[in-house]
Design a protein around this motif. Structure first.
Motif, PDB file in Angstrom:
ATOM      1  N   TYR A   1       8.361  36.069   9.935  1.00  0.00           N
ATOM      2  CA  TYR A   1       7.995  37.475   9.156  1.00  0.00           C
ATOM      3  C   TYR A   1       9.048  37.278   7.939  1.00  0.00           C
ATOM      4  CZ  TYR A   1       5.663  39.377  12.957  1.00  0.00           C
ATOM      5  OH  TYR A   1       4.652  39.661  14.014  1.00  0.00           O
ATOM      6  N   PHE A   2      10.061  36.917   7.940  1.00  0.00           N
ATOM      7  CA  PHE A   2      11.066  36.871   6.795  1.00  0.00           C
ATOM      8  C   PHE A   2      10.547  36.119   5.534  1.00  0.00           C
ATOM      9  CE2 PHE A   2      14.430  35.163   4.183  1.00  0.00           C
ATOM     10  CZ  PHE A   2      15.099  36.381   3.723  1.00  0.00           C
ATOM     11  N   ILE A   3       9.724  34.938   5.771  1.00  0.00           N
ATOM     12  CA  ILE A   3       9.291  34.326   4.936  1.00  0.00           C
ATOM     13  C   ILE A   3       7.906  35.007   4.063  1.00  0.00           C
ATOM     14  CG2 ILE A   3       7.942  32.265   4.487  1.00  0.00           C
ATOM     15  CD1 ILE A   3       9.693  30.799   6.498  1.00  0.00           C
ATOM     16  N   GLY A   4       7.433  35.446   5.129  1.00  0.00           N
ATOM     17  CA  GLY A   4       6.006  36.409   4.597  1.00  0.00           C
ATOM     18  C   GLY A   4       6.556  37.543   3.737  1.00  0.00           C
ATOM     19  N   PHE A   5       7.488  38.195   4.190  1.00  0.00           N
ATOM     20  CA  PHE A   5       8.161  39.276   3.548  1.00  0.00           C
ATOM     21  C   PHE A   5       8.748  38.870   2.036  1.00  0.00           C
ATOM     22  CE2 PHE A   5      11.701  41.829   2.289  1.00  0.00           C
ATOM     23  CZ  PHE A   5      11.056  42.932   1.927  1.00  0.00           C
ATOM     24  N   ALA A   6       9.417  37.666   2.200  1.00  0.00           N
ATOM     25  CA  ALA A   6      10.085  37.253   0.610  1.00  0.00           C
ATOM     26  C   ALA A   6       8.929  36.906  -0.243  1.00  0.00           C
ATOM     27  CB  ALA A   6      10.992  36.153   1.183  1.00  0.00           C
ATOM     28  N   ALA A   7       7.939  36.182   0.420  1.00  0.00           N
ATOM     29  CA  ALA A   7       6.851  35.685  -0.416  1.00  0.00           C
ATOM     30  C   ALA A   7       6.010  36.783  -1.140  1.00  0.00           C
ATOM     31  CB  ALA A   7       5.917  34.526   0.344  1.00  0.00           C
TER      32      ALA A   7
END
Length: 99
Positions: free
Chosen positions: A11-17
């Motif tokens: 979720y964090f990677i998706g949010f940052a991207a």
């Protein structure tokens, strides 16, 4: 790494991207790039956002089990495109006949 930690990391990677792609689209407008370039950047950013959200938030990938979900989403998008395209076509034809 536990399943919960992997999920949170995803979720964090998706949010940052997604935030980075959004910032890129806003940057194209704020920097007052020429209109065609800005539209291309916004369009590519929108498509990248869709792919990122499918992958990181909806967990749709190319595995056998998730492939059916992806096919359902693509079929729904096709139906939506047909309805929108048909509506635009009919309205354009009516406008041409009225003028």
């Amino acid at each position: 790494m536990t399943h919960e930690q992997r999920e949170r990391r995803s979720y964090f990677i998706g949010f940052a991207a997604c935030a980075a792609w959004t910032a890129l689209a806003f940057g194209a407008v704020i920097l007052r790039l020429d209109q065609i370039t800005a539209l291309w950047i916004i369009g590519v950013s929108a498509l990248a956002q869709v792919v990122l959200q499918f992958r990181y938030f909806l967990h749709i990938d190319f595995s056998r089990q998730k492939r059916e979900d992806l096919q359902l989403i693509l079929f729904s998008a096709l139906l939506l495109a047909i309805m929108v395209g048909g509506t635009v076509w009919i309205l354009a034809d009516l406008d041409k006949r009225m003028m």
